[in-house]
Write a protein that holds these residues in place. Structure first.
Motif, mmCIF file in Angstrom:
data_model
loop_
_atom_site.group_PDB
_atom_site.id
_atom_site.type_symbol
_atom_site.label_atom_id
_atom_site.label_comp_id
_atom_site.label_asym_id
_atom_site.label_seq_id
_atom_site.Cartn_x
_atom_site.Cartn_y
_atom_site.Cartn_z
ATOM 1 N N ARG A 365 0.823 -1.215 0.000
ATOM 2 C CA ARG A 365 0.000 0.000 0.000
ATOM 3 C C ARG A 365 0.856 1.263 0.000
ATOM 4 N N PHE A 366 1.997 1.229 0.677
ATOM 5 C CA PHE A 366 2.831 2.421 0.802
ATOM 6 C C PHE A 366 4.001 2.434 -0.176
ATOM 7 N N GLY A 367 3.911 1.657 -1.252
ATOM 8 C CA GLY A 367 4.881 1.755 -2.338
ATOM 9 C C GLY A 367 6.152 0.961 -2.143
ATOM 10 N N LEU A 368 6.148 0.008 -1.196
ATOM 11 C CA LEU A 368 7.341 -0.795 -0.953
ATOM 12 C C LEU A 368 7.175 -2.229 -1.440
ATOM 13 N N GLY A 369 6.123 -2.497 -2.191
ATOM 14 C CA GLY A 369 5.889 -3.832 -2.719
ATOM 15 C C GLY A 369 7.014 -4.259 -3.650
ATOM 16 N N GLY A 370 7.333 -5.542 -3.614
ATOM 17 C CA GLY A 370 8.462 -6.052 -4.387
ATOM 18 C C GLY A 370 9.774 -5.955 -3.645
ATOM 19 N N ARG A 371 9.786 -5.175 -2.543
ATOM 20 C CA ARG A 371 10.992 -5.050 -1.717
ATOM 21 C C ARG A 371 10.746 -5.532 -0.300
ATOM 22 N N LYS A 372 9.587 -5.232 0.243
ATOM 23 C CA LYS A 372 9.257 -5.549 1.625
ATOM 24 C C LYS A 372 7.980 -6.382 1.683
ATOM 25 N N GLY A 373 7.757 -7.025 2.850
ATOM 26 C CA GLY A 373 6.470 -7.643 3.110
ATOM 27 C C GLY A 373 6.315 -9.079 2.687
ATOM 28 N N ALA A 374 7.376 -9.714 2.161
ATOM 29 C CA ALA A 374 7.279 -11.111 1.745
ATOM 30 C C ALA A 374 8.681 -11.718 1.703
ATOM 31 N N ILE A 375 8.733 -13.023 1.869
ATOM 32 C CA ILE A 375 9.982 -13.767 1.679
ATOM 33 C C ILE A 375 9.873 -14.437 0.318
ATOM 34 N N ARG A 376 10.316 -13.723 -0.686
ATOM 35 C CA ARG A 376 10.230 -14.188 -2.069
ATOM 36 C C ARG A 376 11.446 -13.692 -2.833
ATOM 37 N N PRO A 377 11.830 -14.376 -3.901
ATOM 38 C CA PRO A 377 12.962 -13.902 -4.702
ATOM 39 C C PRO A 377 12.775 -12.460 -5.153
ATOM 40 N N GLY A 378 13.829 -11.666 -4.977
ATOM 41 C CA GLY A 378 13.813 -10.256 -5.343
ATOM 42 C C GLY A 378 13.508 -9.330 -4.187
ATOM 43 N N HIS A 379 12.919 -9.850 -3.122
ATOM 44 C CA HIS A 379 12.611 -9.030 -1.948
ATOM 45 C C HIS A 379 13.830 -8.897 -1.045
#
Length: 454
Positions: A365-379
Motif C-alpha cells: 500500500r505504501f509503495g514498498l511492494g516487491g521489496r518488503k512484506g514477503a519472503i520471495r525472490p527479489g525481496h
C-alpha cells in the motif's frame, strides 16, 4: 554459491506456509529451495522447526525526531523496533517542526543516515494551503498526510470542500494519502458542551465520540471517490466507524488501519493504566472492541499498525488540569509482533493473516511492494525467525523505547523471537540488538531509493 542459507524452516507469507530453504545473496532473497534440495552457501544457519516471517512493516510511527528527542529518537525507536521484529518503520510528520517542506524532509533524511537500526520511510504533512506539494513529491515520501480534525489550523482540512480540493491536487501525483479521520464540528460542539463538566476520563471520551470518527471516514471516502485519489484511513477503533467503512469502502481506492491497543483494550483499561493509555482516539466500549476483532477476522481491516507515540516517563507522570491535557500516545513498535501473536493464539488470526496485515499489505500500500512484506525472490531479506516452542512475557524492563514502559506489561505469548534479519544481516538475536546501525531510508520509488544509497 549463495551468501547465506537459512535451512529447514517454514516460510510464512500472506498466501500461506511452505517448507523451504531460504537462499540469500547481496541482502536479497534469491531462491526458495524445497527441503532436501542441494544448496551451497558461504554461511548456513539451521532453522529446523522455526517459522520464518517477513519483517513487519509498521505504517504509523512517531519517532519524535527532530525537536522532540527527549521522548524518542531515531536510535532508540529503531532499536525498539528491531527488538520486536519490525524491520521497516513509516514515520509520521508531526515532530517539531512538522515535516511540511522539502527542506524539512531533507533534514529528516540526513538525521537518519547512519543512525537507524531498521529501514525508515518518511510521511509528510499536507498544509491547508497545499504549500510545497510539488517539491515534496519529487523527494518521494511514502505518503502525504491529511488531517480533518484536532490539529493546528494550518493543517486542518475541516470541511468536505477542503478534503476534495486537497485530494484533487494529490490524485494526479500517484501517491498514497494517509487521512486521520474526524469531524471538527462535532469535536468543537462537544468541547463547548463540556466546559462546565468534570475534566475526567469520561469527558475526554465524550469529546471524541464514535460519530466524529464515522463522519470523518464517510467524508474522506466520498472525497476519494470524487477525485480518484488513493487514500489510507488512519487508526479506527469504533463499531460505528468500522461499519461505516464496510458500507462505503468499495466506492474508492482505500485501505484502513487499526492498532493492537484498539483490539485489546476497552475503556476499563483507563482504571488500571490511566495516563499510560491516554491517546486519540480514546478507548471505546467492550462492544466496540468485539466488533473490531470481528472486522479483523473477516478481512475488513487492511493494516494493523501501532501509532507508536512515546512520551518521557516524567511527562506521563505529571499532574494536569484535565485528563485531556495528558500527552497523548503510547509506545508500541517493540510489542507489535507479540500482541498480534496473542491474537493468533486467541484464534482471531492465522500466522499468514498476521503477515498480511502487518507486512504484505502495508508494504504494497505504501509503495514498498516487491521489496518488503514477503519472503520471495527479489525481496529484501528482512526475515524473522520465530520459535513456536518458546514463550515471551512482555514486561516494562525489556522495553528499549525512551518511554520506559509498555501498556501490555504482563502479557504472555507462546512464541519467542529468535533472530531478526535486515537485508540478510542480523540486527537482533537472542535478546540482544546488533551494535551497528544498518538501516536505510526507503522511499515509495525503488529508483529514488537506489539514488539515496549511492
Amino acid at each position: 554459491m549463495f551468501d547465506l542459507l537459512l535451512r529447514g524452516g517454514t516460510v510464512i507469507n500472506a498466501d500461506g506456509p511452505v517448507r523451504a530453504n531460504v537462499c540469500i545473496t547481496a541482502g536479497k532473497v534469491v531462491a526458495l529451495v524445497p527441503p532436501g534440495g542441494s544448496v551451497e552457501a558461504h554461511s548456513e544457519i539451521p532453522v529446523e522447526g522455526m517459522h520464518l516471517l517477513p519483517g513487519l512493516v509498521d505504517a504509523h510511527v512517531h519517532l519524535r525526531e527532530p525537536g522532540l528527542t527527549h521522548k524518542e529518537d531515531f536510535v532508540s525507536g529503531t532499536l525498539a523496533a528491531a527488538a520486536g521484529g519490525v524491520t521497516t518503520l513509516l514515520d509520521m510528520p508531526t515532530d517539531e517542526p512538522w515535516t511540511v517542506t522539502p527542506a524539512d524532509l531533507k533534514v529528516k533524511m540526513r538525521l537518519a543516515e547512519g543512525r537507524i537500526h531498521t529501514d525508515v520511510g518518511f510521511q509528510v504533512a499536507l498544509r491547508r494551503d497545499l504549500f510545497g506539494v510539488a517539491g515534496l513529491r519529487r523527494l518521494d515520501p511514502v505518503s502525504f498526510e491529511l488531517f480533518t480534525a484536532d490539529v493546528p489550523e494550518a493543517f486542518l482540512h475541516a470541511t468536505m470542500d477542503d478534503a476534495v480540493q486537497a485530494l484533487r491536487v494529490l490524485a494526479p501525483l500517484d501517491i498514497l494519502v494517509g487521512i486521520s479521520p474526524g469531524d471538527q464540528s462535532i469535536l468543537a460542539g462537544e468541547m463547548v458542551r463540556g466546559l462546565d463538566k468534570p475534566k475526567d476520563v469520561a469527558a475526554f471520551r465524550a469529546s471524541r465520540p464514535p460519530l466524529a470518527e464515522a463522519a470523518g471516514i464517510s467524508r474522506v471516502l466520498l472525497a476519494a471517490a470524487q477525485t480518484g485519489a488513493r487514500i489510507h484511513v488512519r487508526q479506527t477503533n469504533s463499531a460505528l466507524g468500522i461499519r461505516t467503512w464496510q458500507r462505503l469502502r468499495d466506492m474508492a481506492d482505500a485501505s484502513i488501519e487499526t492498532t493492537p491497543q484498539c483490539l485489546l483494550f476497552a475503556r476499563e483499561a483507563y482504571d488500571r493504566l490511566g495516563a499510560g493509555v491516554k491517546a486519540s482516539p480514546p478507548l471505546r466500549e467492550k462492544e466496540d472492541v468485539a466488533v473490531m476483532r470481528e472486522a479483523l477476522r473477516s478481512g475488513s481491516i487492511d493494516i494493523v499498525a501501532t501509532d507508536h507515540a512515546p512520551h518521557s516517563p516524567a511527562e506521563k507522570a505529571a499532574t494536569y488540569p484535565a485528563f485531556a491535557d495528558i500527552p497523548g500516545g503510547m509506545p508500541g513498535v517493540q510489542t507489535l509482533l507479540m500482541t498480534m501473536l496473542h491474537l493468533v493464539d486467541a484464534g482471531d488470526l492465522r500466522l499468514q493473516d498476521l503477515v498480511r496485515v502487518c507486512s504484505a499489505n502495508p508494504a504494497v500500500r505504501f509503495g514498498l511492494g516487491g521489496r518488503k512484506g514477503a519472503i520471495r525472490p527479489g525481496h529484501d531479506a528482512d526475515i524473522l525467525v520465530l520459535d513456536a516452542g518458546g514463550t515471551t512475557r512482555i514486561c516494562h524492563a525489556d522495553q528499549l523505547s525512551k518511554a520506559g514502559y509498555t501498556p501490555f506489561d504482563g502479557l504472555e505469548v507462546p512464541w519467542s523471537l529468535r533472530t531478526v534479519f535486515l537485508r540478510g544481516r542480523v540486527i537482533f538475536a537472542e535478546g540482544t540488538p546488533a551494535a551497528a546501525a544498518s538501516g536505510r531510508v526507503v522511499t515509495a520509488s525503488a529508483l529514488f531509493q537506489s539514488m539515496l544509497a549511492r
